[in-house]
Scaffold this motif. Structure first.
Motif, PDB file in Angstrom:
ATOM      1  N   GLY A 358       0.815  -1.203   0.000  1.00 39.34           N
ATOM      2  CA  GLY A 358       0.000   0.000   0.000  1.00 39.34           C
ATOM      3  C   GLY A 358       0.852   1.258   0.000  1.00 39.34           C
ATOM      4  O   GLY A 358       2.084   1.213   0.008  1.00 39.34           O
ATOM      5  N   TYR A 359       0.181   2.424  -0.022  1.00 42.60           N
ATOM      6  CA  TYR A 359       0.917   3.690  -0.001  1.00 42.60           C
ATOM      7  C   TYR A 359       0.107   4.758   0.717  1.00 42.60           C
ATOM      8  O   TYR A 359      -1.105   4.663   0.851  1.00 42.60           O
ATOM      9  CB  TYR A 359       1.276   4.152  -1.418  1.00 42.60           C
ATOM     10  CG  TYR A 359       0.094   4.332  -2.342  1.00 42.60           C
ATOM     11  CD1 TYR A 359      -0.698   5.490  -2.307  1.00 42.60           C
ATOM     12  CD2 TYR A 359      -0.241   3.358  -3.275  1.00 42.60           C
ATOM     13  CE1 TYR A 359      -1.776   5.652  -3.160  1.00 42.60           C
ATOM     14  CE2 TYR A 359      -1.319   3.513  -4.125  1.00 42.60           C
ATOM     15  CZ  TYR A 359      -2.084   4.664  -4.072  1.00 42.60           C
ATOM     16  OH  TYR A 359      -3.153   4.822  -4.910  1.00 42.60           O
ATOM     17  N   GLU A 360       0.833   5.773   1.198  1.00 43.31           N
ATOM     18  CA  GLU A 360       0.202   6.899   1.882  1.00 43.31           C
ATOM     19  C   GLU A 360      -0.101   8.018   0.883  1.00 43.31           C
ATOM     20  O   GLU A 360       0.410   8.023  -0.245  1.00 43.31           O
ATOM     21  CB  GLU A 360       1.117   7.431   2.987  1.00 43.31           C
ATOM     22  CG  GLU A 360       1.388   6.447   4.113  1.00 43.31           C
ATOM     23  CD  GLU A 360       0.163   6.197   4.985  1.00 43.31           C
ATOM     24  OE1 GLU A 360      -0.875   6.858   4.783  1.00 43.31           O
ATOM     25  OE2 GLU A 360       0.245   5.325   5.875  1.00 43.31           O
ATOM     26  N   GLU A 406       8.545 -10.025  11.295  1.00 41.63           N
ATOM     27  CA  GLU A 406       7.947  -9.148  12.292  1.00 41.63           C
ATOM     28  C   GLU A 406       6.423  -9.077  12.228  1.00 41.63           C
ATOM     29  O   GLU A 406       5.800  -8.530  13.142  1.00 41.63           O
ATOM     30  CB  GLU A 406       8.524  -7.741  12.143  1.00 41.63           C
ATOM     31  CG  GLU A 406      10.042  -7.705  12.299  1.00 41.63           C
ATOM     32  CD  GLU A 406      10.603  -6.307  12.078  1.00 41.63           C
ATOM     33  OE1 GLU A 406       9.809  -5.361  11.931  1.00 41.63           O
ATOM     34  OE2 GLU A 406      11.844  -6.167  12.038  1.00 41.63           O
ATOM     35  N   ARG A 407       5.843  -9.592  11.131  1.00 44.73           N
ATOM     36  CA  ARG A 407       4.395  -9.504  10.926  1.00 44.73           C
ATOM     37  C   ARG A 407       3.926  -8.045  10.990  1.00 44.73           C
ATOM     38  O   ARG A 407       2.866  -7.726  11.526  1.00 44.73           O
ATOM     39  CB  ARG A 407       3.632 -10.343  11.962  1.00 44.73           C
ATOM     40  CG  ARG A 407       3.956 -11.828  11.885  1.00 44.73           C
ATOM     41  CD  ARG A 407       3.483 -12.430  10.590  1.00 44.73           C
ATOM     42  NE  ARG A 407       4.073 -13.756  10.372  1.00 44.73           N
ATOM     43  CZ  ARG A 407       3.757 -14.554   9.341  1.00 44.73           C
ATOM     44  NH1 ARG A 407       2.873 -14.149   8.453  1.00 44.73           N
ATOM     45  NH2 ARG A 407       4.323 -15.723   9.196  1.00 44.73           N
ATOM     46  N   MET A 408       4.757  -7.162  10.449  1.00 45.15           N
ATOM     47  CA  MET A 408       4.441  -5.731  10.359  1.00 45.15           C
ATOM     48  C   MET A 408       4.734  -5.281   8.933  1.00 45.15           C
ATOM     49  O   MET A 408       5.689  -5.761   8.307  1.00 45.15           O
ATOM     50  CB  MET A 408       5.296  -4.912  11.326  1.00 45.15           C
ATOM     51  CG  MET A 408       5.228  -5.356  12.780  1.00 45.15           C
ATOM     52  SD  MET A 408       3.781  -4.725  13.629  1.00 45.15           S
ATOM     53  CE  MET A 408       4.246  -3.025  13.881  1.00 45.15           C
ATOM     54  N   ILE A 409       3.912  -4.376   8.411  1.00 45.17           N
ATOM     55  CA  ILE A 409       4.180  -3.821   7.086  1.00 45.17           C
ATOM     56  C   ILE A 409       4.285  -2.300   7.205  1.00 45.17           C
ATOM     57  O   ILE A 409       3.808  -1.704   8.174  1.00 45.17           O
ATOM     58  CB  ILE A 409       3.079  -4.204   6.062  1.00 45.17           C
ATOM     59  CG1 ILE A 409       1.698  -3.683   6.513  1.00 45.17           C
ATOM     60  CG2 ILE A 409       3.029  -5.696   5.846  1.00 45.17           C
ATOM     61  CD1 ILE A 409       1.139  -2.624   5.629  1.00 45.17           C
ATOM     62  N   PRO A 417       4.768   1.624  11.256  1.00 41.08           N
ATOM     63  CA  PRO A 417       4.523   0.204  10.933  1.00 41.08           C
ATOM     64  C   PRO A 417       3.087  -0.191  11.294  1.00 41.08           C
ATOM     65  O   PRO A 417       2.518   0.296  12.278  1.00 41.08           O
ATOM     66  CB  PRO A 417       5.534  -0.543  11.802  1.00 41.08           C
ATOM     67  CG  PRO A 417       6.533   0.471  12.220  1.00 41.08           C
ATOM     68  CD  PRO A 417       5.799   1.774  12.284  1.00 41.08           C
ATOM     69  N   LEU A 418       2.517  -1.060  10.485  1.00 41.35           N
ATOM     70  CA  LEU A 418       1.148  -1.530  10.714  1.00 41.35           C
ATOM     71  C   LEU A 418       1.182  -3.044  10.938  1.00 41.35           C
ATOM     72  O   LEU A 418       1.745  -3.776  10.118  1.00 41.35           O
ATOM     73  CB  LEU A 418       0.258  -1.217   9.503  1.00 41.35           C
ATOM     74  CG  LEU A 418       0.109   0.259   9.122  1.00 41.35           C
ATOM     75  CD1 LEU A 418      -0.637   0.373   7.799  1.00 41.35           C
ATOM     76  CD2 LEU A 418      -0.627   1.018  10.208  1.00 41.35           C
TER      77      LEU A 418
END
Length: 599
Positions: A358-360, A406-409, A417-418
């Protein structure tokens, strides 16, 4: 008060009727009659009041006051009456006296009716007979209200009929209504399309004159509930086959007719084929095999499906790696969550990162104002299937490794991080270990992905599945195409057994779809096999006579070269070449590069 267009239409809808009534009673009573709607427009006027029709009164009139006090009023002398002092027409008004009476529908005021005296004799008579005249106006209002109610009922029934017509015309099934004498009274748009005839040629005809296989007598005797009924329709020397469901029309406790819902048998076959395909596609039961290796893989996958461990599925193109991935998800505790499929080889390299993570807002030119979630976010609570993982660029492999650890993106252009709760299944038709040796794939990512590895054997190594798969695909395409093909001739089966199937099960299905399309008989002869399969046996015989044995890779290379010669090398032919060989476009051009084939 806000105007209600329906009220105006309703009162105006009987304007001609009210004018005729007013004219008649004006002559009998010797008074002028006027009818004004609730929005102060004069709809009816007689004699000296006729030129007032169409005028809209102001808020100073008695008619306006009756909006808020809907009762009868008797104005003896307008010039002196307090009710009329704010009326803008007072100075020019020639009315000497007037009797006003409300017109109601239930408790709702819809207008007023008035009697006017324009000379002294009329005024004197109105004073003397005011009680009788008011009673008379009451009866006259009842007459008008009755007519107005009748009109409203007509409009409501007309609206209901239009809604009903819109409803049945929006139904995909053909609808045929039949009265109790067996006469067709109505057909919807879908029925006229199915029967390829306008409604004017169907309506009014007897049921058995239009359809064979059904009649009024059969409908009456048919056991309840009604079952599916085969019916036929003749159109330009062609017999159209339909499946019909019958419903009774009851009124007053008696059967007054029937409604037939008709569907094309061909369309039903397509739906059945699609249903069978989709229903079995994502389960292990839908993966047909008698091969011991495949059976063992399915058993092991069933066990690991209940965990969240990362799975790596390898195997040649067309072996069904995506089917296995879907089956794992379907058997897992995450089956109620989404499964998001990403083909890493089909997405341009510069877009792959934003697609995955994704992107911001403002991350790059053309980015959406509110940003966009990536595939990992969309798969939260479910499974993400990374197909063609071997085509992932090295710089993205680093970011994917971090996500697995880390199970973070982190979105493109983002700083926060999400967390994501995702089970990862990856697949490739490449040899990742060889790619590690040539620095094309990261070893640390490989070990993260291959926690539970599965290698799907190619079709040529499990030929005991060939006839099982052939029968399954024949049944599928018989349903879709409305065919009755039973199988292949011995010669055709021999050629299919000898063929190496470089495109595996996908290529086999494509070959059967082709054969089912072109074969007019119940058994598919070798002549109706795709050319590459027919000619393969000849090529093998020639090579055997020359005492040179070709490897599977050579056969695949020769097949690609032949396809390029026949179909050309332009961009517009890429899809056709890949489809004819039973592989994806990205796999085709990868093999061209690996085999050193000059385009």
């Amino acid at each position: 008060m806000k105007k209600n267009a329906l009220d105006i239409i309703r009162l105006k809808s009987i304007q001609d009727y009210m004018q005729q009534v007013a004219d008649a009673f004006s002559v009998v009573l010797n008074y002028e009659v006027a009818i004004v709607d609730v929005y102060l427009e004069v709809l009816v006027g007689t004699g000296k009041y006729q030129d007032q029709i169409g005028i809209v009164y102001d808020s100073g009139t008695v008619n306006y006051r009756m909006r808020y006090n809907p009762k009868s009023f008797f104005v003896i002398d307008p010039k002196q009456c307090e009710l009329c002092q704010d009326c803008k027409l007072l100075k020019t008004c020639k009315v000497l006296s007037g009797l006003f009476y409300p017109i109601k529908l239930g408790d709702k005021l819809v207008g007023t009716i008035s009697l006017y005296a324009f000379d002294d004799i009329q005024k004197e008579n109105m004073l003397k007979d005011s009680v009788k005249l008011e009673l008379f106006l009451q009866h006259l209002v009842e007459l008008i209200s009755g007519k107005l109610n009748e009109r409203i009922l007509y409009e409501q029934s007309k609206k209901a009929a239009e809604q009903f017509d819109t409803l049945i015309n929006s139904v995909r099934e053909g609808i045929v209504a039949v009265d109790y004498q067996g006469k067709i009274t109505h057909v919807n748009r879908s029925a006229t399309e199915l029967l390829m005839a306008p409604a004017s040629l169907i309506n009014g005809r007897m049921l058995e004159d239009v359809f064979s296989g059904i009649s009024l007598r059969a409908l009456v005797k048919m056991p309840k509930p009604y079952m599916e009924q085969d019916i036929f329709y003749e159109h330009e020397q062609q017999t159209l086959h339909f499946m019909s469901t019958v419903t009774e029309i009851e009124y007053g406790g008696y059967i007054n007719g029937f409604v037939l819902s008709i569907r094309s048998i061909g369309e039903m076959r397509k739906l059945a084929g699609r249903f069978i395909r989709e229903e079995r596609k994502y389960t292990f039961d839908g993966i047909l095999s008698q091969n011991t290796d495949i059976i063992d893989i399915k058993k092991k996958m069933c066990r690991v499906a209940k965990t969240d461990s990362t799975v790596l599925i390898t195997g040649e193109s067309g072996t069904g790696k995506e089917l296995f991935a879907h089956a794992i998800h379907h058997e897992s505790l995450r089956k109620e969550g989404p499964i998001i499929v990403v083909n890493c080889g089909a997405i341009p390299e510069n877009l792959l990162e934003s697609e995955l993570f994704g992107y911001e807002e403002g991350a790059f030119t053309g980015a959406r104002r509110a940003g966009k979630p990536g595939k990992f976010e969309l798969a939260d609570g479910g499974t993400i299937f990374l197909d063609e993982i071997g085509d992932m660029p090295l710089q993205l492999q680093v970011k994917l490794l971090r996500v697995l650890q880390e199970r973070m993106i982190e979105r493109v252009g983002g700083t926060k991080p999400l967390p994501v709760d995702v089970r990862v299944i990856a697949a490739t038709n490449k040899n990742l270990e060889e790619m590690i040796d040539t620095n094309q794939f990261r070893s640390d990512l490989y070990y993260r992905l291959s926690v539970i590895p599965f290698q799907i054997p190619p079709l040529r190594e499990r030929m005991e599945d060939l006839e099982l798969l052939i029968q399954y695909f024949i049944q599928k395409y018989n349903l879709i195409f409305g065919k009755h093909i039973k199988g292949y001739t011995c010669e055709a089966l021999t050629k299919m057994r000898e063929y190496p199937w470089p495109g595996n099960v996908r290529e086999l299905e494509n070959a059967i779809e082709y054969s089912t399309n072109v074969c007019p008989d119940k058994l598919i002869d070798a002549n109706y096999l795709p050319n590459r399969i027919c000619k393969h046996g000849t090529a093998v015989q020639v090579s055997q006579s020359q005492e040179s044995i070709q490897s599977i890779v050579d056969l695949e290379k020769n097949a690609i070269i032949e396809a390029l010669k026949k179909l050309g090398t332009g961009n517009h032919t890429k899809e056709d070449i890949a489809k004819s060989l039973g592989m994806s476009r990205s796999t085709l051009w990868r093999k061209i590069k690996e085999m050193g084939i000059k385009v």
